[in-house]
Design a protein around this motif. Structure first.
Motif, short mmCIF file in Angstrom:
data_model
loop_
_atom_site.label_atom_id
_atom_site.label_comp_id
_atom_site.label_asym_id
_atom_site.label_seq_id
_atom_site.Cartn_x
_atom_site.Cartn_y
_atom_site.Cartn_z
N TYR A 26 1.10 -1.04 0.07
CA TYR A 26 -0.11 -0.40 -0.58
C TYR A 26 0.87 1.19 -0.18
O TYR A 26 0.25 2.39 -0.26
CB TYR A 26 -0.84 0.22 2.00
CG TYR A 26 -2.18 -0.84 1.09
CD1 TYR A 26 -2.28 -1.58 0.04
CD2 TYR A 26 -3.43 -0.91 2.47
CE1 TYR A 26 -3.58 -2.63 0.14
CE2 TYR A 26 -4.04 -1.19 2.05
CZ TYR A 26 -4.87 -2.25 0.82
OH TYR A 26 -5.47 -3.49 0.77
N GLY A 112 -7.76 -2.20 -3.08
CA GLY A 112 -8.46 -3.92 -2.69
C GLY A 112 -10.23 -3.19 -2.86
O GLY A 112 -9.88 -1.96 -3.01
N PRO A 151 -7.50 -4.81 5.66
CA PRO A 151 -7.88 -5.18 4.97
C PRO A 151 -7.65 -6.79 5.05
O PRO A 151 -6.64 -7.16 6.28
CB PRO A 151 -6.66 -4.28 4.31
CG PRO A 151 -5.53 -4.13 5.73
CD PRO A 151 -6.91 -3.75 6.72
N GLN A 155 -2.59 -8.00 1.59
CA GLN A 155 -2.98 -7.30 1.59
C GLN A 155 -1.82 -5.67 2.18
O GLN A 155 -0.91 -5.60 1.39
CB GLN A 155 -4.28 -6.22 0.68
CG GLN A 155 -4.88 -7.33 0.08
CD GLN A 155 -6.84 -6.33 -0.04
OE1 GLN A 155 -6.88 -5.95 1.03
NE2 GLN A 155 -6.33 -6.87 -1.73
#
Length: 266
Positions: A26, A112, A151, A155
């Motif tokens: 991320y 996502g 999440p 991820q």
């Protein structure tokens, strides 16, 4: 090498390596100039015991190897470097360049989708529930149902302070075109409502804004009155059309009846 790393200003360096770790996908790469600016890191120096050494690690053009990752002293420095980079990352993504980068990543669904079925795979935005380190793990915020979710483990898994609590709201305010047009209907929430904030101040949603604006209330009242008038007028027109149709049907039946009588008399 990923498409993102091909255009990186840190080719092969610690920053590129760190952002490509599976649990850090991320995160985006922070500009070296931003990291080297004392105005951006001055307030962090007293929070860390090995700040200068950790900063040198972050700006290093070399990546850690297996032996480094097995060294206890290296891992201690690496832990501080990770948190320092995370807090600098939180500040960088709030700059015009950082926001532009994160907008593209959001549109490409790099963070996502919302797990709720009603949100129809709405793209989510990373958020931390605290600005302070070691308080909460990273979450994702859905701008459609306005909830924060954990999440998937595959991820992301890092400190929520790397993004901070205000980032989603700042991104949506900066780029209103990415805000979803559809919103979940009232009464469908399955979780405790998440209260969005921007730099510590609560962000009011559309319903609250409308309720607090006399001008909007007046407009809504006029719209409701116009709707009532329109519905009433349409009802009158429908009734009139119905009466005319019944009259025509009666006249048609009367003509057919007279015609039958004439045929019988013949």
């Amino acid at each position: 090498m990923s498409e993102e790393s091909q255009y990186s200003e840190h080719p092969g360096g610690w920053i590129e390596w760190f952002c490509q770790l599976p649990q850090n996908q991320y995160l985006t790469e922070v500009d070296s100039e931003f990291i080297q600016d004392p105005n951006n890191y001055g307030h962090l120096i007293k929070q860390f015991n090995l700040f200068q050494q950790a900063l040198q690690m972050i700006l290093s053009s070399e990546q850690p190897d297996t032996l480094d990752l097995e060294n206890e002293k290296f891992l201690e420095l690496y832990t501080e470097a990770s948190d320092i980079y995370g807090l600098l990352h939180q500040a960088f993504i709030q700059t015009p360049k950082g926001l532009a980068i994160m907008r593209e990543r959001f549109l490409n669904a790099r963070f996502g989708h919302c797990p709720r079925v009603l949100c129809e795979k709405q793209n989510t935005i990373p958020i931390g529930l605290s600005e302070s380190l070691k308080t909460s793990r990273i979450k994702v915020y859905c701008p459609r149902c306005k909830e924060a979710y954990a999440p998937r483990k595959s991820q992301a898994d890092f400190d929520g302070a790397y993004f901070g609590r205000s980032f989603p709201m700042l991104l949506l305010l900066t780029y209103p075109d990415i805000h979803p047009k559809f919103t979940i209907q009232l009464g469908t929430e399955l979780f405790t409502p998440f209260q969005p904030t921007l730099y510590g101040f609560k962000v009011r949603d559309e319903i609250q804004i409308q309720q607090s604006s006399p001008q909007l209330q007046s407009q809504q009242s006029q719209q409701q009155q116009q709707q009532i008038i329109t519905e009433h007028t349409n009802g009158i027109i429908e009734k009139e059309n119905h009466h005319q149709q019944e009259k025509q049907n009666a006249e048609q039946e009367s003509k057919q009846s007279k015609k039958k009588k004439k045929n019988k008399n013949k």
